[in-house]
Design an enzyme around this catalytic site. Structure first.
Site, PDB file in Angstrom:
ATOM      1  N   LYS A  13       5.181 -43.540  56.736  1.00 14.70           N
ATOM      2  CA  LYS A  13       6.430 -44.256  56.273  1.00 14.70           C
ATOM      3  C   LYS A  13       6.548 -44.846  57.558  1.00 14.70           C
ATOM      4  CE  LYS A  13       9.772 -43.899  52.911  1.00 14.70           C
ATOM      5  NZ  LYS A  13      10.838 -42.672  52.449  1.00 14.70           N
TER       6      LYS A  13
HETATM    7  C1  E4P Z   1      12.047 -43.614  49.340  1.00  9.64           C
HETATM    8  O1  E4P Z   1      10.642 -43.786  50.035  1.00  9.64           O
HETATM    9  C2  E4P Z   1      13.235 -44.861  50.271  1.00  9.64           C
HETATM   10  O2  E4P Z   1      13.594 -44.040  51.349  1.00  9.64           O
HETATM   11  C3  E4P Z   1      14.910 -43.890  49.216  1.00  9.64           C
HETATM   12  O3  E4P Z   1      13.795 -44.411  47.974  1.00  9.64           O
HETATM   13  C4  E4P Z   1      16.066 -44.626  49.743  1.00  9.64           C
HETATM   14  O4  E4P Z   1      17.010 -44.159  48.703  1.00  9.64           O
HETATM   15  P1  E4P Z   1      18.195 -44.324  49.594  1.00  9.64           P
HETATM   16  O5  E4P Z   1      19.243 -45.545  49.311  1.00  9.64           O
HETATM   17  O6  E4P Z   1      19.304 -43.980  47.637  1.00  9.64           O
HETATM   18  O7  E4P Z   1      18.767 -43.595  50.219  1.00  9.64           O
END
Ligand code: E4P
Length: 213
Positions: free
Chosen positions: A102
């Site tokens: 990521k």
């Molecule tokens: C997933 O890849 C993301 O990091 C996650 O869904 C972010 O979610 P949040 O907005 O609840 O932190």
């Protein structure tokens, strides 16, 4: 059919999701989810210790879903350069055989994605809040194989700031329809059952949701 990922930094939740659903197609982790892991809460780590802990967690997750994808996020802020992200990505990618790295969808993150996909490293471009970012991901990763690149629009965080996250999903899917399909849309930051059902109704490629969803 929309693939289902679990959004969690806790391998125990992977086990629970597998027990409830019988299968999941992958799992997304990030530094704040790792910090919420019950074994990490209240502890102070050095960067090396964080990496060791993160490695252990993603290995436990990966072992449970060897055919799925596990997203592992680099540590980056607004000033992190592509070369630093590339270095971390190379290291994290060796932890497990089924990683998507990521990267933030910033100019430097896009440079890193371009280089990493050329090396055959899979990426999940995160922190996507508009269509221009999704277009930039498509352009930066041209030539990559389908399945090697995810783009993660943050539905819930857009809703939190008064915008419509589901509209962004719909618009990116429509924009990509004219393309070669090498980027898959992963609906992230899912907060509600409505997000969940609408993502599936729109035919989004992947959804990642917390266990409670
Ligand atoms: C997933 O890849 C993301 O990091 C996650 O869904 C972010 O979610 P949040 O907005 O609840 O932190």
């Amino acid at each position: 059919m929309t693939k289902l990922f679990l959004d969690s930094g806790d391998p125990k939740e992977t086990k629970e999701a597998l027990a409830v659903l019988g299968m999941i197609d992958g799992q997304t982790t990030n530094p704040s989810l790792i910090a919420k892991n019950p074994e990490a809460v209240g502890k102070k780590f050095t960067r090396e210790e964080i990496n060791e802990f993160y490695k252990g967690v993603v290995r436990e997750i990966s072992a449970q879903i060897p055919k799925g994808s596990v997203s592992v996020e680099v540590y980056a802020d607004a000033n992190t350069l592509a070369k630093d992200m590339i270095k971390q990505a190379g290291e994290f990618n060796l932890w497990i055989p089924n990683a998507h790295i990521k990267l933030p969808t910033t100019p430097e993150g896009l440079k890193a994605a371009s280089e990493l996909t050329k090396q055959g490293i899979k990426v999940n471009m995160t922190l996507v809040f508009n269509q221009s970012q999704a277009a930039a991901v498509y352009a930066a990763t041209q030539g990559a194989k389908k399945g090697d690149v995810f783009v993660s629009p943050f539905v819930g965080r857009l809703d939190d700031r008064g915008e419509n996250g589901m509209d962004l999903i719909k618009n990116i899917l429509q924009m990509y329809r004219a393309g070669d399909g090498h980027v898959e849309v992963l609906a992230a930051s899912i907060r509600s059952l409505e997000h969940f059902t609408k993502t599936i109704e729109f035919g989004c490629d992947i959804i990642t949701a917390p266990l409670k969803a």
